[in-house]
Write an enzyme that holds these catalytic residues in place. Structure first.
Site, PDB file in Angstrom:
ATOM      1  N   MET A   1       4.555 -11.390   4.428  1.00  0.00           N
ATOM      2  CA  MET A   1       4.429 -10.474   5.564  1.00  0.00           C
ATOM      3  C   MET A   1       3.113  -9.733   5.554  1.00  0.00           C
ATOM      4  SD  MET A   1       8.277  -8.863   5.612  1.00  0.00           S
ATOM      5  CE  MET A   1       7.854  -7.748   6.929  1.00  0.00           C
ATOM      6  N   GLU A  71      -1.981   5.187  -1.590  1.00  0.00           N
ATOM      7  CA  GLU A  71      -2.567   5.535  -2.880  1.00  0.00           C
ATOM      8  C   GLU A  71      -2.664   4.290  -3.751  1.00  0.00           C
ATOM      9  OE1 GLU A  71      -0.321   7.578  -5.954  1.00  0.00           O
ATOM     10  OE2 GLU A  71       1.452   7.541  -4.653  1.00  0.00           O
ATOM     11  N   VAL A  73      -2.266   2.672  -7.209  1.00  0.00           N
ATOM     12  CA  VAL A  73      -1.578   2.882  -8.481  1.00  0.00           C
ATOM     13  C   VAL A  73      -2.295   2.047  -9.529  1.00  0.00           C
ATOM     14  CG1 VAL A  73       0.611   2.703  -9.717  1.00  0.00           C
ATOM     15  CG2 VAL A  73       0.587   3.312  -7.290  1.00  0.00           C
ATOM     16  N   ASP A 115      15.293  -3.761  -0.946  1.00  0.00           N
ATOM     17  CA  ASP A 115      14.564  -4.808  -1.682  1.00  0.00           C
ATOM     18  C   ASP A 115      14.070  -4.253  -3.021  1.00  0.00           C
ATOM     19  OD1 ASP A 115      13.595  -7.340  -2.121  1.00  0.00           O
ATOM     20  OD2 ASP A 115      11.682  -6.975  -1.114  1.00  0.00           O
ATOM     21  N   LYS A 117      13.314  -4.582  -6.602  1.00  0.00           N
ATOM     22  CA  LYS A 117      13.060  -5.703  -7.517  1.00  0.00           C
ATOM     23  C   LYS A 117      11.884  -5.326  -8.402  1.00  0.00           C
ATOM     24  CE  LYS A 117      10.188  -8.081  -4.055  1.00  0.00           C
ATOM     25  NZ  LYS A 117      10.030  -9.326  -3.259  1.00  0.00           N
ATOM     26  N   ALA A 119       8.981  -6.559  -8.845  1.00  0.00           N
ATOM     27  CA  ALA A 119       7.657  -6.634  -8.223  1.00  0.00           C
ATOM     28  C   ALA A 119       7.366  -5.396  -7.381  1.00  0.00           C
ATOM     29  CB  ALA A 119       7.543  -7.888  -7.369  1.00  0.00           C
TER      30      ALA A 119
END
Length: 401
Positions: A1, A71, A73, A115, A117, A119
């Site tokens: 996406m 931001e 990370v 969602d 997870k 990741a």
């Protein structure tokens, strides 16, 4: 996406993350979903959530592209970290508590992530002693408001198969327990290093409808109880995100080692602060030592003092003046309550008042004890016989007060 890029904000000179959405969305809900993510991110403000800085549309290669600026990370994600093996229980409890608190925050706003997870869990070094990493939850690209209409095409399910909740797999109504279930699977995988439901999307989705995830026997009872509850098949049996966060913070405290400074660390502190190394190197559990006795006034016990009223924890009894022998143990009784502390201004007022009262008392004593003027002795007259003596007697009585 979308694709995410590391970029530089030329106006403020800071590093940011730019998420550039694809222009060839697979369904008609794509633009609406992009707009929804921007609105959601702009409304959120939590330490364990990625902060949104800016959003807009730009021409990229002749096509309009929606982007958001977030931001940056500075770290990896949990999926990359798990390639090196499972996490330590204490580190995982810290990370899990951060994520559970973030979910509690978004759930209170009527938002579910859908969602959760590895990741989507970003990790950044903590830099604080005793803690390795901080966690931030990212990618609200498929989040939705609880009361909004589904944005997916008919029969489609948004989410990652290995971490779907049973209600996601069945296509039933979703709520906050969905995120709690997915977080439970993420924590279990981080603790064991293995996915609870591997395989294809269909195999993974069907497996969770047939069996509970397996909790290894080697984990502590606290972890086992929490993971079992979070991954319950029935949504009503799962704890809330806030309850899970409280338990995870407890697991952090239970697994925290006793922080006893080492001698090298104490030596460094002594060198920096000028303190004596010998004093700094005392063990943290060493008993308090008595200071050398100072030549100070030793109060006397009042004659009517009852030793049985001393405190249980009083270390020594008061000694008569001049007795410097080893202090004896006082009886273990109740300690009298300590009078409340007095402020300096109140103390000065009390002192002035006491001085005035004392001066009045002294003045009164002086006045009362002042010697009185002695009475004058009555005059004496010589005794005279006859009428003359009688007249003198009458004259004396007439002038006598």
């Amino acid at each position: 996406m979308a694709s995410v890029y590391q970029a530089t904000d030329t106006s403020l000179g800071r590093t940011v993350a730019v998420k550039l959405f694809r222009s060839d969305s697979m369904d008609s809900a794509g633009p609406e979903r992009q707009s929804g993510e921007i609105s959601l991110l702009a409304s959120l403000n939590h330490f364990a959530l990625v902060t949104l800085f800016d959003a807009g549309t730009a021409q990229v290669n002749g096509s309009p592209r929606t982007f958001i600026v977030m931001e940056f990370v500075d770290g990896s994600d949990l999926r990359t970290r798990l390639l090196d093996g499972p996490l330590e229980p204490r580190d995982l409890a810290d990370i899990g508590a951060d994520l559970a608190e973030a979910l509690h925050y978004v759930h209170a706003l009527g938002i579910i992530h859908r969602d959760i997870k590895p990741a989507n869990v970003l990790l950044t070094p903590s830099g604080f002693p005793g803690r390795a990493m901080h966690a931030k939850l990212a990618d609200f690209g498929i989040a939705r408001l609880l009361d909004e209409t589904r944005l997916t095409a008919t029969g489609a399910t948004l989410g990652t198969a290995s971490y779907l909740s049973p209600e996601q797999a069945l296509g039933t109504a979703l709520g906050p327990p969905t995120d709690v279930y997915s977080l439970g699977l993420v924590l279990l995988e981080s603790l064991t290093g293995e996915r609870a439901y591997p395989g294809t999307a269909i195999e993974s989705a069907m497996a969770r409808l047939q069996r509970q995830p397996q909790i290894p026997a080697g984990v502590s009872q606290g972890w086992a109880d929490l993971l079992t509850a979070m991954t319950s098949r029935e949504a009503a049996d799962r704890p809330t995100a806030s309850a899970a966060a409280v338990v995870l913070r407890t697991l952090v405290a239970d697994s925290a080692p006793e922080l006893v400074p080492t001698v090298p660390l104490l030596d460094d502190l002594a060198a920096e602060t000028g303190l004596a190394t010998a004093l700094m190197a005392e063990p943290a559990h060493a008993a308090t030592r008595l200071l050398p006795e100072q030549p100070a006034f030793v109060p006397q016990l009042a004659p009517e003092h009852d030793p049985a009223s001393d405190d249980d924890n009083a270390p020594t009894a008061l000694l008569p003046r001049g007795d410097r022998s080893e202090p004896s143990r006082a009886p273990r009784t109740k300690r009298p309550r300590r009078a409340p502390a007095t402020s300096p201004r109140t103390a000065r007022a009390i002192a002035v008042g006491a001085g005035i009262v004392l001066a009045l008392v002294v003045l009164l004593v002086v006045l009362l004890n002042r010697p009185s003027t002695p009475e004058a002795a009555p005059p004496t007259y010589p005794a005279v016989d006859g009428p003359l003596g009688d007249h003198l007697q009458q004259l004396q009585e007439s002038v006598t007060p």
